[in-house]
Design an enzyme around this catalytic site. Sequence first.
Site, PDB file in Angstrom:
ATOM      1  N   ASP A 118       0.797  -1.220   0.000  1.00  0.00           N
ATOM      2  CA  ASP A 118       0.000   0.000   0.000  1.00  0.00           C
ATOM      3  C   ASP A 118       0.834   1.277   0.000  1.00  0.00           C
ATOM      4  OD1 ASP A 118       0.902  -0.602   2.575  1.00  0.00           O
ATOM      5  OD2 ASP A 118      -1.091  -1.090   3.318  1.00  0.00           O
ATOM      6  N   ASN A 155      -7.733  -4.170  14.392  1.00  0.00           N
ATOM      7  CA  ASN A 155      -9.126  -4.392  13.956  1.00  0.00           C
ATOM      8  C   ASN A 155      -9.200  -5.466  12.862  1.00  0.00           C
ATOM      9  OD1 ASN A 155      -8.072  -3.103  11.734  1.00  0.00           O
ATOM     10  ND2 ASN A 155      -9.557  -1.436  11.673  1.00  0.00           N
ATOM     11  N   HIS A 183      -7.390  -5.538  10.050  1.00  0.00           N
ATOM     12  CA  HIS A 183      -7.099  -5.161   8.662  1.00  0.00           C
ATOM     13  C   HIS A 183      -5.783  -5.781   8.190  1.00  0.00           C
ATOM     14  CE1 HIS A 183      -4.962  -1.290  10.150  1.00  0.00           C
ATOM     15  NE2 HIS A 183      -4.038  -2.030   9.583  1.00  0.00           N
ATOM     16  N   GLU A 207      -9.891  -2.444   5.369  1.00  0.00           N
ATOM     17  CA  GLU A 207     -10.540  -2.246   6.656  1.00  0.00           C
ATOM     18  C   GLU A 207     -11.743  -3.189   6.778  1.00  0.00           C
ATOM     19  OE1 GLU A 207      -9.211  -0.516   8.829  1.00  0.00           O
ATOM     20  OE2 GLU A 207      -8.135   1.180   7.948  1.00  0.00           O
TER      21      GLU A 207
HETATM   22  C1  F6R Z   1       1.390  -2.010   6.155  1.00  0.00           C
HETATM   23  C2  F6R Z   1       0.019  -2.472   6.190  1.00  0.00           C
HETATM   24  C3  F6R Z   1      -0.771  -2.631   7.454  1.00  0.00           C
HETATM   25  C4  F6R Z   1       0.067  -3.025   8.667  1.00  0.00           C
HETATM   26  C5  F6R Z   1      -0.819  -3.062   9.911  1.00  0.00           C
HETATM   27  C6  F6R Z   1      -0.028  -3.372  11.153  1.00  0.00           C
HETATM   28  O1  F6R Z   1       1.868  -1.925   4.846  1.00  0.00           O
HETATM   29  O2  F6R Z   1      -0.517  -2.698   5.161  1.00  0.00           O
HETATM   30  O3  F6R Z   1      -1.785  -3.577   7.259  1.00  0.00           O
HETATM   31  O4  F6R Z   1       0.656  -4.270   8.444  1.00  0.00           O
HETATM   32  O5  F6R Z   1      -1.449  -1.824  10.071  1.00  0.00           O
HETATM   33  O6  F6R Z   1       0.826  -2.303  11.401  1.00  0.00           O
HETATM   34  P1  F6R Z   1       1.968  -2.384  12.511  1.00  0.00           P
HETATM   35  O7  F6R Z   1       2.941  -3.391  12.041  1.00  0.00           O
HETATM   36  O8  F6R Z   1       2.568  -0.995  12.544  1.00  0.00           O
HETATM   37  O9  F6R Z   1       1.291  -2.768  13.780  1.00  0.00           O
END
Ligand code: F6R
Length: 238
Positions: free
Chosen positions: A67, A136, A138, A143
Amino acid sequence: MRIIEAIDYEHMSSLAARFLIDKISTNPELVLGLATGGTPRGTYKRLIEDHRMNGTSYKEITTYNLDEYVGFSPDNPNSYHTFMSENLFSELDIQKNNIHLPNGVALDLVEECKAYEERIEKTGGIDIQLLGMGSNGHIGFNEPGTSFEANTHLVELTQSTREANARFFNHIDDVPHEAITMGIATIMRSREILLLVSGETKRSALKELLSGDVRESFPASVLNRHPHVTIIADQKAL
Ligand code: F6R
């Protein structure tokens, strides 16, 4: 689904790096899907250490990130382009042309999503997708409520995701409201998935995922339908 228990974040990172290095050694032309965020940082650090010490080469490796924020050009200090460059790419022998992230400042963002998907396909698909998970549920920026059929698309970020990511910014108001993300369908087309989960804040999400109840209101639950998933989770998350 294979679950590997790690003692702590450092141990999880070592195991994840070892997992990836073994795959790269077996297939030096691997197509890797990558993630940003706090979870994979330790893994990237170890990949760099290994590259320096053991010479594992990334010359023929191709990468696709999950992303990118909308409105952030690659040189924006908070862009995922910058994150990846600082945390991994600048320290490896990977070729710039083989690095792919969505373009968050494309004039036509919908067209960019389509083009990103086509680029992945043209490369022959993703061999291993590395994932973190939001509390959550994702994955990528998919989401809760995102269709399992979605390909790379434009998303509005939820307040909880913006709050979780605010730690990388000076102020929450600086966190963008939109992003481009690989869709659940894109992620599920990867031949193999490695999910990393660390810390108490992810504990209930991991429990939810492992319950096996697959539903769009909890995006990561879709991984129960993938034939080749490895989860490396530390004790605080398990
Ligand atoms: C990152 C991404 C997100 C993260 C998720 C967890 O490219 O797509 O899905 O993997 O938000 O983030 P952290 O590792 O910061 O807890």
